[in-house]
Design a protein around this motif. Structure first.
Motif, mmCIF file in Angstrom:
data_model
loop_
_atom_site.group_PDB
_atom_site.id
_atom_site.type_symbol
_atom_site.label_atom_id
_atom_site.label_comp_id
_atom_site.label_asym_id
_atom_site.label_seq_id
_atom_site.Cartn_x
_atom_site.Cartn_y
_atom_site.Cartn_z
ATOM 1 N N ALA A 157 -69.637 -126.678 10.792
ATOM 2 C CA ALA A 157 -70.171 -125.616 9.937
ATOM 3 C C ALA A 157 -69.528 -124.270 10.237
ATOM 4 O O ALA A 157 -69.621 -123.336 9.426
ATOM 5 N N ALA A 158 -68.866 -124.147 11.396
ATOM 6 C CA ALA A 158 -68.288 -122.863 11.800
ATOM 7 C C ALA A 158 -67.182 -122.410 10.854
ATOM 8 O O ALA A 158 -66.983 -121.208 10.647
ATOM 9 N N GLU A 159 -66.457 -123.355 10.290
ATOM 10 C CA GLU A 159 -65.362 -122.968 9.388
ATOM 11 C C GLU A 159 -65.889 -122.206 8.171
ATOM 12 O O GLU A 159 -65.279 -121.227 7.721
ATOM 13 N N ALA A 160 -67.019 -122.629 7.618
ATOM 14 C CA ALA A 160 -67.606 -121.929 6.476
ATOM 15 C C ALA A 160 -68.008 -120.511 6.875
ATOM 16 O O ALA A 160 -67.804 -119.553 6.119
ATOM 17 N N VAL A 161 -68.578 -120.356 8.085
ATOM 18 C CA VAL A 161 -68.954 -119.027 8.566
ATOM 19 C C VAL A 161 -67.723 -118.141 8.682
ATOM 20 O O VAL A 161 -67.730 -116.972 8.272
ATOM 21 N N ARG A 162 -66.656 -118.687 9.234
ATOM 22 C CA ARG A 162 -65.410 -117.918 9.384
ATOM 23 C C ARG A 162 -64.902 -117.429 8.027
ATOM 24 O O ARG A 162 -64.513 -116.270 7.869
ATOM 25 N N ASN A 163 -64.917 -118.300 7.015
ATOM 26 C CA ASN A 163 -64.402 -117.916 5.704
ATOM 27 C C ASN A 163 -65.281 -116.861 5.033
ATOM 28 O O ASN A 163 -64.791 -115.993 4.313
ATOM 29 N N ILE A 164 -66.580 -116.932 5.267
ATOM 30 C CA ILE A 164 -67.489 -115.913 4.721
ATOM 31 C C ILE A 164 -67.233 -114.570 5.398
ATOM 32 O O ILE A 164 -67.185 -113.520 4.736
ATOM 33 N N MET A 165 -67.036 -114.592 6.710
ATOM 34 C CA MET A 165 -66.737 -113.348 7.419
ATOM 35 C C MET A 165 -65.413 -112.757 6.954
ATOM 36 O O MET A 165 -65.270 -111.523 6.855
ATOM 37 N N SER A 166 -64.453 -113.594 6.667
ATOM 38 C CA SER A 166 -63.161 -113.101 6.184
ATOM 39 C C SER A 166 -63.339 -112.287 4.912
ATOM 40 O O SER A 166 -62.710 -111.237 4.737
ATOM 41 N N GLY A 184 -62.883 -108.083 4.415
ATOM 42 C CA GLY A 184 -61.755 -107.739 3.554
ATOM 43 C C GLY A 184 -60.445 -108.365 3.946
ATOM 44 O O GLY A 184 -59.375 -107.800 3.698
ATOM 45 N N MET A 185 -60.506 -109.546 4.545
ATOM 46 C CA MET A 185 -59.280 -110.211 4.973
ATOM 47 C C MET A 185 -58.875 -111.294 3.980
ATOM 48 O O MET A 185 -59.705 -111.864 3.287
ATOM 49 N N ASN A 186 -57.589 -111.577 3.945
ATOM 50 C CA ASN A 186 -57.075 -112.678 3.141
ATOM 51 C C ASN A 186 -57.232 -113.955 3.945
ATOM 52 O O ASN A 186 -56.575 -114.156 4.956
ATOM 53 N N THR A 187 -58.127 -114.833 3.508
ATOM 54 C CA THR A 187 -58.457 -116.025 4.287
ATOM 55 C C THR A 187 -57.227 -116.853 4.618
ATOM 56 O O THR A 187 -57.065 -117.367 5.720
ATOM 57 N N GLU A 188 -56.291 -116.970 3.661
ATOM 58 C CA GLU A 188 -55.120 -117.823 3.880
ATOM 59 C C GLU A 188 -54.227 -117.285 4.994
ATOM 60 O O GLU A 188 -53.531 -118.027 5.665
ATOM 61 N N ASN A 189 -54.240 -115.950 5.202
ATOM 62 C CA ASN A 189 -53.368 -115.359 6.209
ATOM 63 C C ASN A 189 -53.985 -115.307 7.603
ATOM 64 O O ASN A 189 -53.280 -115.264 8.594
ATOM 65 N N VAL A 190 -55.328 -115.260 7.651
ATOM 66 C CA VAL A 190 -55.938 -115.026 8.958
ATOM 67 C C VAL A 190 -56.649 -116.239 9.518
ATOM 68 O O VAL A 190 -57.142 -116.202 10.623
ATOM 69 N N THR A 191 -56.735 -117.315 8.746
ATOM 70 C CA THR A 191 -57.392 -118.510 9.257
ATOM 71 C C THR A 191 -56.492 -119.707 9.053
ATOM 72 O O THR A 191 -55.514 -119.665 8.326
ATOM 73 N N GLU A 192 -56.831 -120.776 9.713
ATOM 74 C CA GLU A 192 -56.058 -121.990 9.570
ATOM 75 C C GLU A 192 -57.000 -123.170 9.491
ATOM 76 O O GLU A 192 -58.141 -123.110 9.928
#
Length: 703
Positions: A670-679, A683-691
């Protein structure tokens, strides 16, 4: 002498009043003669050629907006065509009806056609299972043929047209009049979905359509489709029970909020209807229209949510469920649904609240189809349920911070206390407990302080801490953080959840009501009877992050009236409390030692950022420092629910994010969904800051 003067005055006044009364009588008689004899025919003609009707101007329903002004629900205009009875002959009425139908067909407008005889045009057929009853009610011979019945109606309605197709069109409306009835004051609705082009044609050529009237009705429009459906709710036609309760202010054709904000704030959203006067000649021609009383639009309800963040949250949990189902995190689980809450840790404002799967509130406008209703209610994932507030689940390891705070605040442990996890907790031989690490790897975590215990989610450490602290102290702090009680969010059907306690065990298990050491051990790691909603968990994490300060959870920013004024927050709170039956549920105010909070929060930071942290693989490249906690909780039917709770930024917390996946297997899934919501929030671009996370996570059975 004075007495004689008084008598004369009285007599004089009496004579003058008699003369005055006589003169007034003569004047009234003359006026009546003028009205009835001299101009009687003229005035009778005027009264016979003019009718005045009063119709309702429907008020537009107030809008529902997000915090930045994005419209989530609004009112659109719908036009309907009505027909009144007028003093015209059958031929004029029939011609008018044919003109009406031709315009309806020109614009492909549906209208009721329940006449059971079809024309081919040379083959006449009768449809319907109750043919004999139909013939009897309309006094038709039992053995009459379809063709004979058709011409019987043609004669009844004195239709002179010879084209059978045109005749049938006229009959269809005349038949509707026969069945439903109409009068000079009660209109018959011919069609209720009229486009503006047709409205213009009816209005510009009103002499061709005597007795017709166009009415304007506001209809509910959900501008963002399914977005925030569980928050906004839906409005639909009032049912009989609702009408009986509100008949003083509602008609049987009104719409009313059924769920969500639409329901809670119905009294504000509804608006006040106005009235319109229509002057109509007896031949049905409208001679004048004017507004007697203006309709007042309902108040707008402004929510605390951000539509863009809400959209990302909904997409994130939906993608998370699908990824778990497809084995995208290595181990496959049949995840059935999910929910999430994003909360401002300082104010308690809900910035996003999502439940998956969702539904489309537009399906309910005008009445939901049987097909759609069955689709929703037969879906095992319960799309109509707001899982973020209506469902409660065992919290698993994200409860461990409560146990830590309780132990620290009571002095049963300190920030430097070391507990050696040997794997098996055997303090109570009758109820031996294992750490999840022992179950998976055959050994314990070894020596840990409270920070390390949170980082590694060590069950053993919290068994011992909970046993030392006792259930009453654990409950005291859990209650302070809002667990096991409604948050008071302005939505229907919020659950209170359940806090594992001696009192609740007696209620839930009357045949096994004694509190045992094993109950405390289970409660210490978020198992046993404890069940909390995601929104309760968001409040709890927010209070941890904000220094232990209480917050009032809310999803309503303000209410704006039609005149531009705003409803005070105090008035809104009082209204909601009365509507939801909420009482003051204030708890003991606790001043939590900041050093104790710091130790717990540091443990949460290490979960997301330090090697060995149970969510390190998800946040290792994330540019914002995060405090988090994984949780996997056993659920009925051998399911394991996945939780991830987090706050950010770590040093100056702004938001708390909770994601819960039903049968999601592991907390760090479930942590990945939290990370994408925080992105999105930062104001971050999810594709650039997460993997993408593909590494095998820690397996945690009850962690």
């Amino acid at each position: 002498m004075a007495k004689k003067i008084t008598e004369k005055n009285v007599k004089f006044r009496y004579n003058m009043m008699s003369i005055f009364t006589y003169v007034i009588g003569i004047v009234l008689i003359a006026q009546l003669f003028n009205l009835q004899i001299v101009h009687g025919a003229e005035y009778r003609e005027q009264s016979n050629t003019r009718l005045t009707r009063e119709t309702t101007l429907e008020a537009a329903r107030g809008s529902i907006l997000d915090r930045t002004g994005n419209v989530l629900a609004s009112s659109d205009m719908k036009f309907a065509l009505e027909l009144y009875k007028t003093k015209i002959d059958d031929e004029t009425l029939n011609n008018s009806i044919l003109n009406i139908v031709q315009v309806l067909e020109k614009y492909q407008i549906d209208y009721d056609d329940n006449f059971p005889i079809n024309v081919n045009p040379f083959v006449f057929t009768i449809e319907g299972d109750s043919l004999s009853k139909w013939k009897k009610e309309l006094e038709l011979p039992e053995n009459i043929t379809a063709e004979e019945a058709f011409y019987e109606f043609k004669d009844r309605y004195e239709i002179s047209n010879t084209d059978v197709t045109e005749v049938r069109k006229i009959i269809s409306i005349r038949y509707k009049i026969t069945i439903e009835g109409y009068s000079s004051t009660k209109a018959l609705t011919i069609a209720d979905e009229i486009p503006r082009e047709a409205v213009a044609e009816f209005s510009e050529n009103s002499d061709k359509f005597p007795g017709t009237n166009i009415i304007v009705e506001p209809i509910r429009k959900y501008d963002q489709g399914t977005l925030a459906a569980h928050i906004v709710g839906y409005a639909s036609k009032i049912d009989q029970d609702e009408y009986e309760e509100r008949k003083d202010t509602y008609s049987q054709n009104d719409i009313i909020g059924k769920t969500g904000i639409e329901s809670i704030f119905e009294e504000y959203l509804k608006g006040e209807n106005g009235t319109k006067q229509i002057d109509m000649a007896v031949d049905g021609t409208i001679t004048a229209e004017y507004t007697a009383e203006e309709a007042v639009k309902g108040s707008d309800v402004v929510l605390t949510i951000d539509a863009e963040l809400q959209k990302v949250a909904e997409e994130a949990i939906a993608a998370n469920v699908e990824k778990i189902r497809n084995g995208g995190f290595s181990e496959r689980y049949d995840a059935t649904g999910a929910s999430c809450v994003v909360m401002d840790v300082k104010t308690g404002e809900v910035l996003a609240l999502a439940s998956y799967p969702t539904y489309n509130p537009q399906d309910f406008v005008g009445g939901i189809s049987t097909e759609n209703w069955n689709k929703y209610i037969n879906d095992e994932a319960k799309p109509l349920v707001n899982k973020a507030i209506q469902n409660s689940y065992a919290p698993g390891s994200i409860f461990k911070m409560v146990t830590a705070i309780a132990g620290l605040e009571t002095g049963e442990i300190t920030t430097s206390t070391i507990i050696n996890d040997t794997g098996r907790y055997t303090k109570y031989p009758d109820t031996p407990m294992n750490c999840w690490y022992y179950t998976d790897y055959g050994r314990g975590h070894g020596r840990l302080n409270v920070i390390g215990a949170i980082q590694k989610s060590c069950n053993y450490f919290f068994y011992e801490t909970g046993d030392r602290t006792g259930i009453d102290n654990i409950d005291k702090y859990a209650t302070y953080f809002g667990l096991g009680q409604k948050t008071g969010v302005e939505l229907l059907a919020e659950t209170s959840g359940v806090l594992a306690s001696k009192e609740n065990k007696a209620k839930l298990h009357p045949n096994n009501s004694n509190w045992n050491p094993g109950d405390t051990l289970n409660a210490s790691i978020g198992q046993g009877d404890s069940e909390f909603s995601p929104i309760q968990m968001a409040k709890y994490i927010s209070m941890l992050a904000n220094g232990g300060n209480p917050i009032d959870v809310t999803i309503v920013k303000t209410i704006r009236n039609a005149d531009g004024t705003e409803v005070s927050k105090n008035d809104i709170n009082n209204f909601v409390n009365e509507k939801l039956g909420l009482t003051d549920n204030s708890t003991e105010q606790l001043a939590i030692n900041q050093a104790h909070l710091d130790a717990v929060l540091e443990g949460m930071r290490s979960v997301a950022e330090e090697e060995g942290g149970t969510a390190r693989s998800v946040f290792r490249n994330f540019p914002i420092s995060v405090g988090g906690k994984t949780g996997s909780a056993e659920a009925p039917n051998n399911k394991v629910n996945a939780w991830f709770a987090a706050f950010a930024p770590f040093d100056e917390p702004e938001i708390a994010v909770i994601v819960m996946v039903e049968n999601g297997g592991h907390g760090n899934y479930a942590a990945e969904a939290v990370r994408n919501i925080m992105s999105e929030y930062f104001g971050m671009n999810t594709e650039n800051v997460t993997e993408s996370v593909t590494a095998t996570p820690y397996t945690e059975s009850i962690r």
